[in-house]
Motif scaffolding. Sequence first.
Motif, short mmCIF file in Angstrom:
data_model
loop_
_atom_site.label_atom_id
_atom_site.label_comp_id
_atom_site.label_asym_id
_atom_site.label_seq_id
_atom_site.Cartn_x
_atom_site.Cartn_y
_atom_site.Cartn_z
N ASN A 1 0.86 -1.18 0.00
CA ASN A 1 0.00 0.00 0.00
C ASN A 1 0.90 1.23 0.00
O ASN A 1 1.47 1.58 1.03
CB ASN A 1 -0.91 -0.04 1.24
CG ASN A 1 -1.75 1.22 1.36
OD1 ASN A 1 -1.80 2.04 0.45
ND2 ASN A 1 -2.40 1.37 2.50
N LYS B 1 0.09 4.23 -0.23
CA LYS B 1 -0.55 5.42 0.36
C LYS B 1 -0.36 6.61 -0.58
O LYS B 1 -0.29 6.41 -1.80
CB LYS B 1 -0.04 5.65 1.78
CG LYS B 1 -0.16 4.36 2.61
CD LYS B 1 -0.02 4.53 4.08
CE LYS B 1 -0.18 3.16 4.75
NZ LYS B 1 -0.20 3.23 6.20
N HIS C 1 -9.52 1.02 5.03
CA HIS C 1 -8.23 1.24 5.71
C HIS C 1 -8.45 2.21 6.87
O HIS C 1 -9.24 3.15 6.78
CB HIS C 1 -7.21 1.80 4.72
CG HIS C 1 -5.82 1.80 5.27
ND1 HIS C 1 -5.38 2.75 6.16
CD2 HIS C 1 -4.79 0.93 5.08
CE1 HIS C 1 -4.12 2.48 6.50
NE2 HIS C 1 -3.74 1.39 5.86
N GLU D 1 -5.13 -4.93 10.62
CA GLU D 1 -4.12 -3.89 10.84
C GLU D 1 -4.42 -3.16 12.14
O GLU D 1 -5.28 -2.26 12.17
CB GLU D 1 -4.18 -2.87 9.70
CG GLU D 1 -3.86 -3.45 8.35
CD GLU D 1 -3.28 -2.38 7.43
OE1 GLU D 1 -2.25 -2.67 6.82
OE2 GLU D 1 -3.81 -1.27 7.37
N ALA E 1 -0.18 0.00 15.33
CA ALA E 1 1.06 -0.56 14.74
C ALA E 1 1.34 0.03 13.36
O ALA E 1 2.33 -0.32 12.74
CB ALA E 1 0.93 -2.07 14.64
N ILE E 2 0.46 0.92 12.88
CA ILE E 2 0.62 1.43 11.51
C ILE E 2 1.57 2.63 11.49
O ILE E 2 1.28 3.65 12.11
CB ILE E 2 -0.75 1.81 10.90
CG1 ILE E 2 -1.61 0.55 10.75
CG2 ILE E 2 -0.56 2.50 9.56
CD1 ILE E 2 -3.00 0.81 10.23
N GLY E 3 2.68 2.46 10.79
CA GLY E 3 3.63 3.55 10.61
C GLY E 3 4.33 3.98 11.89
O GLY E 3 4.97 5.02 11.94
N GLY F 1 1.01 -3.56 9.51
CA GLY F 1 1.42 -2.68 10.62
C GLY F 1 2.90 -2.83 10.86
O GLY F 1 3.31 -3.79 11.51
N SER F 2 3.70 -1.91 10.30
CA SER F 2 5.15 -1.90 10.48
C SER F 2 5.82 -3.22 10.07
O SER F 2 6.78 -3.67 10.71
CB SER F 2 5.50 -1.53 11.93
OG SER F 2 5.07 -0.21 12.21
N VAL F 3 5.30 -3.83 9.01
CA VAL F 3 5.95 -5.05 8.49
C VAL F 3 7.26 -4.65 7.80
O VAL F 3 7.31 -3.69 7.02
CB VAL F 3 5.02 -5.79 7.49
CG1 VAL F 3 5.78 -6.89 6.76
CG2 VAL F 3 3.81 -6.37 8.23
N LEU G 1 -0.02 -6.73 4.41
CA LEU G 1 -0.32 -5.45 3.77
C LEU G 1 0.77 -4.50 4.28
O LEU G 1 0.81 -4.17 5.46
CB LEU G 1 -1.73 -4.97 4.17
CG LEU G 1 -2.24 -3.70 3.48
CD1 LEU G 1 -2.20 -3.81 1.97
CD2 LEU G 1 -3.68 -3.41 3.93
N VAL G 2 1.64 -4.13 3.36
CA VAL G 2 2.87 -3.42 3.74
C VAL G 2 2.77 -1.96 3.33
O VAL G 2 2.48 -1.66 2.17
CB VAL G 2 4.08 -4.07 3.02
CG1 VAL G 2 5.38 -3.44 3.49
CG2 VAL G 2 4.09 -5.58 3.23
N GLY G 3 2.99 -1.05 4.25
CA GLY G 3 2.96 0.38 3.94
C GLY G 3 4.35 0.88 3.58
O GLY G 3 4.86 0.63 2.49
N GLY G 4 4.98 1.57 4.52
CA GLY G 4 6.26 2.23 4.28
C GLY G 4 7.31 1.36 3.59
O GLY G 4 7.99 1.81 2.66
O1 LIG Z 1 -1.70 -0.50 4.63
C1 LIG Z 1 -0.64 -0.59 5.25
C2 LIG Z 1 -0.59 -0.30 6.65
O2 LIG Z 1 -1.25 0.87 6.98
C3 LIG Z 1 0.75 -0.46 7.29
O3 LIG Z 1 1.58 0.64 7.08
P1 LIG Z 1 3.10 0.56 7.63
O4 LIG Z 1 3.66 -0.72 7.07
O5 LIG Z 1 3.76 1.77 7.10
O6 LIG Z 1 3.00 0.49 9.12
#
Ligand SMILES: O=C[C@H](O)COP(=O)(O)O
Length: 260
Positions: A11, A13, A101, A173, A177-179, A218-220, A238-241
């Motif tokens: 993701n 974003k 989300h 998620e 734990a997100i970001g 969440g912070s994977v 589901l990987v963000g950053g």
């Molecule tokens: O959709 C992805 C999640 O919000 C996780 O984001 P993150 O991996 O940056 O914590």
Amino acid sequence: MSTRKPLIAGNWKMNLNHLEAIALVQKLAFALNDKDFDKVDVAVLPPFTDLRSVQTLVDGDKLRIVYGSQDLSRHDAGAYTGEISGAMLAKLGCTFVTIGHSERRQYHHEDDDLVNAKVQAAYRHSLTPILCVGETLEIRQAQNQTGHCEAQLEAAMRGISEEQAKSIVVAYEPVWAIGTGEVATPQDAQEVCSALRARLAALYTPEVAVGIRILYGGSVKSDNIAGIMAQPDIDGALVGGASLDAGEYVKICRFGEMSG
Ligand SMILES: O=C[C@H](O)COP(=O)(O)O
């Protein structure tokens, strides 16, 4: 032994313009090979403005990377300024659409009814929802994480048939734990993912539930993915950053080679 094929979905974003999107997908395509794609489905979820460029690249080079959007409208067409319909996303070759989300729930006040309407809209256009659920820190501190996530899941699935439910992807998620760098322990994640699967079994059938992919997000990162993927009810991430860095994302996709 489950037959669920793992899914790693990035993701992005609100990051990367269409030129940067092409560069990242090219790097991923260069690094990943058929053996990787035989083991794991790899998806990217870029901003809307990148999708046409990603489609052209994926189609032109016959890449095995799939892609989707981060949201869609509950409506199919009409006077809804700024909205993007499922029909438009289907035409762009999207496989997935992220729905519910926590950033949409928090910053755009999306409630369970709207999430449900968006899940229905996705199915009307043969898009596969990646339905996100997750609890805030406050809910976790009150130890109501499983009940909260199950309620979000149940509300989102209202009116969704068994046939449709078979293809859904659920992403757990935890908002805290997100970001944040604060990853849930594999056991924390497994607890909720297993409760979500049990709820799907109750809503549909155990056979349907056993086939549904449940992701953790969440912070994977490459250094925590192996422990997460070792859990029996977690079928991907589901990987963000970390999905914005090609090298790091490729390592996450190769979670089998990472140590836990
Ligand atoms: O959709 C992805 C999640 O919000 C996780 O984001 P993150 O991996 O940056 O914590």
